[in-house]
Design an enzyme around this catalytic site. Sequence first.
Site, PDB file in Angstrom:
ATOM      1  N   HIS A  67       0.825  -1.212   0.000  1.00 36.80           N
ATOM      2  CA  HIS A  67       0.000   0.000   0.000  1.00 36.80           C
ATOM      3  C   HIS A  67       0.861   1.265   0.000  1.00 36.80           C
ATOM      4  O   HIS A  67       0.368   2.338  -0.342  1.00 36.80           O
ATOM      5  CB  HIS A  67      -0.901  -0.014   1.239  1.00 36.80           C
ATOM      6  CG  HIS A  67      -2.244   0.622   1.022  1.00 36.80           C
ATOM      7  ND1 HIS A  67      -2.830   0.768  -0.213  1.00 36.80           N
ATOM      8  CD2 HIS A  67      -3.139   1.154   1.908  1.00 36.80           C
ATOM      9  CE1 HIS A  67      -4.000   1.344  -0.086  1.00 36.80           C
ATOM     10  NE2 HIS A  67      -4.207   1.598   1.186  1.00 36.80           N
ATOM     11  N   ASN A 164      -8.608   4.712  -1.289  1.00 36.86           N
ATOM     12  CA  ASN A 164      -8.952   5.696  -0.256  1.00 36.86           C
ATOM     13  C   ASN A 164      -8.005   6.891  -0.234  1.00 36.86           C
ATOM     14  O   ASN A 164      -8.424   8.008   0.076  1.00 36.86           O
ATOM     15  CB  ASN A 164      -8.960   5.021   1.118  1.00 36.86           C
ATOM     16  CG  ASN A 164     -10.138   4.081   1.290  1.00 36.86           C
ATOM     17  OD1 ASN A 164     -11.192   4.276   0.685  1.00 36.86           O
ATOM     18  ND2 ASN A 164      -9.961   3.046   2.098  1.00 36.86           N
TER      19      ASN A 164
END
Length: 236
Positions: A67, A164
């Site tokens: 990530h 996100n």
Amino acid sequence: MTSGGGVWAVKGVNMSPSGLLRAELWLSRAMSRRVLEPGWPTKRWLFPWCGRQVAGLGNPGLPGTRHSVGMAVLGQLARRLGVADSWTRDRRCVADLALAPLGDDAQLVLLRPRRLMNANGRSVAQAAKLFGLTAEEVYLVHDELDKPLGKLALKLGGSARGHNGVRSCISCLNSSAMPRLRVGIGRPTHQSAVQDHVLGCFSPDEQELLPPLLDRATDLLLEHIRARSQRPSSGP
């Protein structure tokens, strides 16, 4: 500077309180392009034009995870530009910043947010405001589940596609026009494993693919940024 009877004298020029307010507003605008950081040389740096900002999205303190691969790209970009030792924490942006030359008269702002991924946009937007940059001049580098590891794609604007960090940037910049370098990390077979996959570290086999991937990502970014910077406008 002295005062008396409600009138200020600045270098021999009398100025009323309303005039002083106008002067302070002018000074505030002029100083909006100045940066002073304790980790940099003790002088005011005046940047006549900060051409682009590149933000590597991720989670602070978790640099080795899939990530946070955007932050890994930023590290390689900083090394390529010779500013890997120049990262400085900026409390205004809650981010690490490094500045590199972009052409003869501009600066490239490298940014690693120190907020969690879901709030990365706050750091990105604050830095863009600080350096006077528009959303079109802010590059986002982030992981992409729908591409296999080793694949890259440069996307000009569009939706967050479920990411996100990108969603946070769109919200805070009030725009979806940011160019994005999407770095493939692959999608696990089962949807239930996605969270563990993105928050997990690269496997030993995947780590062997990272160095050439980071080099190609850096090449793609610099080629695109330099091409856009040479054009009269900042269009795609």
